[in-house]
Design a protein around this motif. Structure first.
Motif: not given
Length: 205
Positions: A191-205
């Protein structure tokens, strides 16, 4: 790959130190910021955007490790003597994801940030649609499993340190990150690995 991993975790150590050093400096309101002899504000503490960028430094190794994990999982599934419908669906999903991302540069500088984000999003789609557990699925591959767990540890440390640097106002501005951090602390390794994906998408380019 060993050289790449060593560089990545040297970077991780430096990143954590940057955030930790930032948090060691007392938080001040705008009115309390000390003005030096040159008339400029004290710049020793990283501002919020700079601290965001520090977290984003982890996206490249995240994408690298995920791509390596996809290759390992695909090879393991294909090596099984009998294929179930579930495994066949996973094989198809893994192949499709790998075809999209295997030729994207994740090593040589300068990197294309949009391409790195494309890799991240492709991995996110794979995990959500095909129920792929990138961390636990590679446990038989001791070195890769260790590196994935170590990444979770280093990034978790950096994420913890980031949260401690937030002022009350910044916690409101970054409420989404604060929420993700709480989810992280309550999650298992996959689940932690999935949270990192959510975090990256928090910082939208």
């Amino acid at each position: 790959m060993t050289k790449i991993l060593g560089i990545n975790f040297l970077l991780a150590f430096v990143v954590i130190q940057l955030i930790a050093n930032s948090s060691a400096i007392p938080v001040q309101t705008e009115e309390e910021i000390n003005i030096g002899d040159n008339g400029h504000p004290d710049s020793s503490r990283l501002d919020l955007n700079a601290r965001h960028k520090v977290l984003l430094e982890f996206e490249k190794p995240f994408a690298q490790f995920s791509r390596e994990a996809i290759k390992v999982i695909l090879a393991d599934l294909q090596a099984e003597p009998e294929q179930s419908v579930t495994n066949n669906n996973k094989i198809t999903a893994l192949k499709n994801a790998l075809n999209k991302i295997e030729n994207i540069n994740l090593i040589n500088e300068p990197l294309d940030a949009h391409e790195v984000r494309f890799v991240t999003n492709t991995i996110g789609e794979l995990i959500s649609q095909a129920n792929i557990k990138l961390v636990s699925a590679v446990e038989k591959q001791k070195k890769l499993a260790f590196e994935l767990q170590r990444f979770n540890f280093f990034f978790g440390e950096a994420f913890d340190d980031f949260i401690t640097t937030l002022t009350a106002q910044e916690r409101e501005l970054d409420a989404g990150l604060v929420n993700l951090h709480q989810q992280y602390n309550e999650s298992d390794k996959d689940e932690k690995w999935q949270i990192w994906i959510k975090l990256w998408n928090y910082f939208e380019l």
